[in-house]
Design a protein around this motif. Structure first.
Motif, PDB file in Angstrom:
ATOM      1  N   ARG A 154      41.269  33.522  44.642  1.00  0.00           N
ATOM      2  CA  ARG A 154      40.940  34.928  44.390  1.00  0.00           C
ATOM      3  C   ARG A 154      42.215  35.761  44.223  1.00  0.00           C
ATOM      4  O   ARG A 154      42.299  36.629  43.341  1.00  0.00           O
ATOM      5  CB  ARG A 154      40.097  35.463  45.549  1.00  0.00           C
ATOM      6  CG  ARG A 154      39.218  36.641  45.159  1.00  0.00           C
ATOM      7  CD  ARG A 154      38.332  37.101  46.317  1.00  0.00           C
ATOM      8  NE  ARG A 154      37.366  36.081  46.691  1.00  0.00           N
ATOM      9  CZ  ARG A 154      37.339  35.485  47.873  1.00  0.00           C
ATOM     10  NH1 ARG A 154      38.230  35.812  48.805  1.00  0.00           N
ATOM     11  NH2 ARG A 154      36.437  34.570  48.141  1.00  0.00           N
ATOM     12  N   GLU A 159      43.689  35.076  40.841  1.00  0.00           N
ATOM     13  CA  GLU A 159      42.902  35.749  39.800  1.00  0.00           C
ATOM     14  C   GLU A 159      43.241  37.235  39.746  1.00  0.00           C
ATOM     15  O   GLU A 159      43.412  37.812  38.671  1.00  0.00           O
ATOM     16  CB  GLU A 159      41.403  35.548  40.078  1.00  0.00           C
ATOM     17  CG  GLU A 159      40.867  34.171  39.728  1.00  0.00           C
ATOM     18  CD  GLU A 159      40.882  33.917  38.238  1.00  0.00           C
ATOM     19  OE1 GLU A 159      40.633  34.863  37.448  1.00  0.00           O
ATOM     20  OE2 GLU A 159      41.200  32.780  37.846  1.00  0.00           O
ATOM     21  N   ASP A 160      43.320  37.843  40.949  1.00  0.00           N
ATOM     22  CA  ASP A 160      43.667  39.277  41.014  1.00  0.00           C
ATOM     23  C   ASP A 160      45.055  39.536  40.432  1.00  0.00           C
ATOM     24  O   ASP A 160      45.277  40.503  39.695  1.00  0.00           O
ATOM     25  CB  ASP A 160      43.612  39.774  42.461  1.00  0.00           C
ATOM     26  CG  ASP A 160      42.185  39.776  43.007  1.00  0.00           C
ATOM     27  OD1 ASP A 160      41.253  39.661  42.186  1.00  0.00           O
ATOM     28  OD2 ASP A 160      42.019  39.852  44.242  1.00  0.00           O
ATOM     29  N   LYS A 215      46.635  37.660  38.248  1.00  0.00           N
ATOM     30  CA  LYS A 215      46.581  37.416  36.804  1.00  0.00           C
ATOM     31  C   LYS A 215      45.972  38.629  36.083  1.00  0.00           C
ATOM     32  O   LYS A 215      46.473  39.095  35.051  1.00  0.00           O
ATOM     33  CB  LYS A 215      45.737  36.162  36.541  1.00  0.00           C
ATOM     34  CG  LYS A 215      45.756  35.690  35.100  1.00  0.00           C
ATOM     35  CD  LYS A 215      44.930  34.414  34.981  1.00  0.00           C
ATOM     36  CE  LYS A 215      44.856  33.965  33.527  1.00  0.00           C
ATOM     37  NZ  LYS A 215      44.020  32.767  33.364  1.00  0.00           N
ATOM     38  N   TYR A 216      44.892  39.148  36.691  1.00  0.00           N
ATOM     39  CA  TYR A 216      44.216  40.305  36.093  1.00  0.00           C
ATOM     40  C   TYR A 216      45.143  41.522  36.086  1.00  0.00           C
ATOM     41  O   TYR A 216      45.230  42.265  35.101  1.00  0.00           O
ATOM     42  CB  TYR A 216      42.934  40.616  36.879  1.00  0.00           C
ATOM     43  CG  TYR A 216      42.225  41.857  36.423  1.00  0.00           C
ATOM     44  CD1 TYR A 216      41.471  41.850  35.246  1.00  0.00           C
ATOM     45  CD2 TYR A 216      42.317  43.044  37.165  1.00  0.00           C
ATOM     46  CE1 TYR A 216      40.828  42.997  34.818  1.00  0.00           C
ATOM     47  CE2 TYR A 216      41.685  44.187  36.740  1.00  0.00           C
ATOM     48  CZ  TYR A 216      40.933  44.171  35.562  1.00  0.00           C
ATOM     49  OH  TYR A 216      40.299  45.301  35.133  1.00  0.00           O
TER      50      TYR A 216
END
Length: 932
Positions: A768, A771-772, A774-775
């Motif tokens: 998670r 992902e955060d 990367k976002y």
């Protein structure tokens, strides 16, 4: 809150005095390539001792943990030994270094039988829980659990050439199992009572079973050949065996499902001389010698003749019958019919000889050596190991006793212990011998024959010892010479207690003849040697109304405490013998008592399981404590403290504080009732003796005990034990039939499942975060940077799964809740794509698919994952298989190349060819002798 009082912990230091425990068998082992038949493995409570029978020395100890050993089985290669324990665990030790290689945990109660297959790759275990489990030793995992028996499994045997297993049990049945399909295809019901032993003979064409009567039943096994492919296995009017079709036609028609694999029919019985049950039945490695015994001291040996020997015997019988027929024809003048001699069971299995041991036999093992020599090892019921050797090729073989291990222990239970004043020597006395041990080396210094000893002490100076016996005598021994100086007829009943006076000039004795006698030490001139020797002189007698169980001087020499059979303790003045106090409150007789060093407290232990602490000023009871779950057998204060130890029939030793009335610690280790204990004068050591024949040394460490932490640890241990005993989740489709999963839910499997769940949670959190990150980078228009030195979160989950023991993996996965499974399946897909631990991942994958099939197949989200797994798994497994096949072919090619160059045969082929050459040479020699 600070520590108000500090206690020091006592820990187990050593186990000695036990040569071989009765609960487990004896087995020959080979140690570091040594001579065959020189080393035997026997259980010693929770340990396994390897004895060198030639030297009579202990050469290796396989350290156990807590539970008693119940079975020992060496591997076929002689490098490992499998040990079964009372809690159902099985551990495999290396005989090279004595360390544990593999642990299996599947049974709920004591392991009763362990057996390797011919290659040593599989292990079968039977237990008191009636289950049979087959284990994969190489993969370190359980294969399956076989259910069918209704009582303790007593023997289990693999068949060499067939994938079959035969087991017997106390439920009177012998069961045949097909290991390919994991089901019982045949049950022998020809026994009227428990089947205690079993052996395969004649290249596994005959089964011998021992029951609760004097018969050894023999069963003929016939393996039925497989039909050609496509042809049905059973047809009416057709036979499966290459024998006379007419004879077998009727049998063929009635043949049931189990007879398609083999037929097993009773061939007869061999009568034993003993009338009681078979205790153990063993064969040598070649299955030529059968050794069996009952509850007595006689071992019966039978030999199984080879086909050639049986044929010669039958030819001789036929010749005799023909001569007899010819003689009767001459006398009567009538033409007699051609004599026919039938082959009987007694022509194939003949009695070799009987061996009479020095005591009742508990277990036996036998070993065939070169030159037709047979070595037999016996574990006797009196803590002794005996070995015998005999030549089986002799016409009248005689058994020669080659070794007897007796020095390292007592023949009967040790009922009294004592420490020398310098803390270095320990005295232990039993029903026939008294031994003095060196505390540091645990070696026996002196062994002396005595009467049944009940109490003992070292005479000041430590040169003599005094024993009180069951017949009421005082025996005085000199340690330097190991001789009995004098036997004094002191009492008319059992002499239960001895106590040394605080001034060290006298002793007091208490007996079942209701008297307490005072004895002074004296030196007198010996008539034979002319030198002075020690004796005791009777000075006073205190007559009482009840049997005396225990006597004790107060350290200030002012008072004498006497416990009586009427459950009271009477206290008298030492100088005048006037009555001072009566301590009453116990509901059963006081078996032990002791007075503190400052003569202020007296502690009493009773058969009512309670310990009471009294004040010696007024005889008031300070506290009554429930101490043990059975009778309190012994009680003693630690010198110069108000701490005391108690020993009970509940197998435990406990330490108490007489000031705060608190239980400090429990010393667990003994497996039977604890009879007595002794504390060294400096308080650093404790020796205890038990009905399990062992003596245990306990040592005081510098580690402090904090009582709150101790109670917390006890509660945690109880909770973990109760959690492990909880219900195991049911595996769909597994527990319905005869086969079930091999594993068992334990605290280790629960912890392993928790570690996997924790790893998955960490992986989710890290994924998670990534992902955060990367976002955020994409949203800000920056390049995504990954920290390469740190390992990937997914790899961490794989590392955690790898660390789970192979034997506990399936049960750990079984405990995992289903919400974790989808994430795990996705991880497995990535692992297989990358080629990481494919074998381990496939094993976990297939197990999870099997147990969660319904939920996985009905979940639309997992369909793509499963499809991806199917494709990747097949390709990767095929790739690995191709590599292994290529390597195998290369090794076979190299073998052929070496053989052709050097003209030598490898491994099994060479041994087989050598045997053929020897047979041909023997035939040639016989032919030459016949011609000559």
């Amino acid at each position: 809150m600070g520590l108000t009082k500090q206690y020091l912990r006592y820990v187990a230091s050593a186990v000695f005095g036990v040569i071989g425990s009765q609960k487990a068998n004896i087995s020959y082992v080979t140690l570091r390539g040594g001579e065959r038949g020189r080393y035997v493995a026997v259980a010693a409570c929770e340990h396994v001792f390897i004895w060198d029978v030639r030297k009579g020395e202990k050469v290796l100890i396989l350290q156990g943990q807590k539970h008693e050993v119940t079975f020992i089985c060496p591997s076929p290669d002689g490098v490992h030994v499998a040990v079964g324990y009372e809690d159902g665990a099985v551990r495999i030790f290396s005989l090279l270094n004595g360390e544990t290689n593999v642990s299996f945990n599947g049974h709920k109660s004591a392991v009763s039988i362990i057996q390797y297959d011919a290659l040593g790759a599989r292990l079968v275990t039977g237990s008191k829980d009636t289950d049979v489990i087959v284990w994969d030793v190489i993969n370190e995992s359980g294969l399956y659990r076989l259910k069918g028996h209704k009582d303790v499994v007593t023997q289990a045997l693999f068949l060499k050439d067939k994938n079959l297993l035969v087991t017997c049990s106390k439920d009177s049945f012998v069961k045949w199992w097909d290991l390919d399909t994991q089901h019982c295809f045949k049950t022998l019901v020809g026994h009227r009572s428990e089947v205690w032993g079993m052996a395969l003979l004649n290249r596994e064409n005959r089964l011998l079973t021992g029951s609760a009567d004097s018969e050894l039943r023999a069963w003929d096994i016939r393996y039925l050949e497989q039909k050609a492919e496509g042809e049905p296995k059973v047809k009416k009017g057709k036979t499966l065996l290459d024998e006379d079709e007419d004879e077998d036609k009727q049998e063929e028609e009635d043949e049931s499902l189990e007879d398609r694999i083999l037929s097993c029919k009773k061939a007869g019985s061999i009568l034993r001389e003993a009338r009681d049950r078979v205790v153990s039945l063993r064969t040598d490695t070649k299955n030529r010698i059968v050794a069996c015994h009952g509850n007595d001291s006689v071992l019966e040996l039978f030999t199984v003749l080879s086909e050639e020997e049986v044929q010669k015997k039958m030819t001789k019988k036929l010749k005799k019958a023909k001569k007899k027929a010819a003689k009767s024809q001459e006398e009567t003048g009538e033409e007699a019919a051609e004599p026919v001699v039938e082959k009987m069971l007694k022509d194939e299995i003949i009695r070799l000889m009987n061996i009479k041991a020095s005591a009742k036999i508990r277990w036996v093992d036998c070993l065939s050596c070169a030159g037709g020599e047979l070595k037999v090892a016996l574990l006797l019921q009196n803590n002794t190991v005996e070995t015998y050797s005999l030549k089986t090729l002799d016409k009248t073989p005689t058994a020669n006793k080659t070794a007897r291990l007796t020095l390292g222990g007592h023949r009967t239970d040790v009922r009294t212990l004592a420490f020398s004043s310098d803390n270095l020597a320990v005295l232990s006395a039993s029903g026939d011998t008294v031994k003095v041990w060196n505390r540091s080396t645990l070696q026996v210094i002196r062994t002396m024959a005595c009467e049944y000893a009940l109490c003992s002490l070292f005479v000041p100076g430590d040169r003599q010892i005094i024993l009180g016996t069951k017949s009421g005598k005082l025996q005085i021994f000199e340690l330097a010479s190991g001789s009995l100086l004098e036997t004094v007829d002191a009492h008319d009943g059992a002499l239960w207690s001895l106590c040394l006076a605080p001034d060290q000039r006298a002793i007091v004795s208490g007996s079942a003849d209701k008297t307490v006698k005072f004895w002074d030490f004296e030196l007198i001139k010996d008539k034979e040697s002319g030198q002075k020797r020690l004796t005791v002189k009777h000075t006073r007698t205190l007559q009482l109304e009840e049997d005396v169980l225990c006597v004790k001087f107060s350290p200030d020499h002012r008072l004498l405490a006497v416990s009586l059979l009427d459950c009271t303790v009477k206290v008298f003045y030492t100088d005048t013998l006037k009555f001072f106090l009566s301590l009453y409150g116990h509901k059963l007789p006081v078996l032990c008592l002791d007075i503190s060093h400052d003569s202020t407290l007296i502690a009493t232990g009773s058969a009512d399981r309670n310990v009471k602490i009294w004040g010696l000023d007024f005889g008031d009871c300070h506290r009554s404590m429930f101490a043990h779950d059975d009778s309190v057998m012994f009680l003693q204060f630690v010198p110069k403290t108000h701490l005391f130890f108690t020993a009970g029939k509940d197998r435990k030793i406990k330490q108490w504080d007489a000031d705060k009335f608190e239980h400090i610690q429990t010393l667990e280790g003994h497996h039977r009732e604890v009879w007595c204990l002794a504390i060294s004068p400096n308080g650093d050591h404790l020796v205890s003796s038990s009905h399990d024949k062992s003596l245990r040394l306990w040592e005081r460490t510098r580690e402090p005990i904090i009582l709150e932490e101790e109670r917390e640890m006890e509660r945690e241990a109880e909770f973990e034990e109760s959690m492990a005993k909880g219900d195991v989740p049911v595996v769909p489709g597994e527990t319905q039939g005869e086969a079930a999963p091999a594993g068992k839910k334990t605290i280790e499997t629960v912890k392993a499942a928790e570690r996997i769940m924790e790893a998955l949670e960490i992986y989710k959190a890290e994924a998670r975060k990534m992902e955060d990150h990367k976002y955020a980078c994409e949203h800000a228009g920056k390049e995504v940077v990954t920290e390469s030195p740190s390992p990937q979160p997914s790899r961490y989950v794989l590392d955690v799964i790898k660390k789970v023991r192979s034997s506990e993996l399936e049960v750990s996965l079984l405990v995992l809740p289903f919400p974790y499974i989808p994430e795990l399946l996705q991880l497995f897909s990535s692992y297989i794509q990358q080629g990481l631990e494919v074998e381990l991942v496939c094993r976990c994958l297939f197990f999870l698919l099997k147990i969660h099939f319904g939920q996985i197949s009905s979940n639309q989200m997992l369909l793509s994952v499963i499809d991806e797994l199917r494709t990747n798994t097949l390709s990767k497994v095929r790739e690995i298989r191709d590599v292994m096949g290529f390597n195998s072919a290369a090794l076979q090619f190299l073998q052929r190349e070496i053989e052709s160059k050097e003209d030598v045969m490898f491994f099994a082929d060479a041994t087989g060819k050598l045997e053929e050459k020897k047979k041909k040479r023997r035939k040639r020699e016989r032919a030459i002798l016949t011609i000559a």
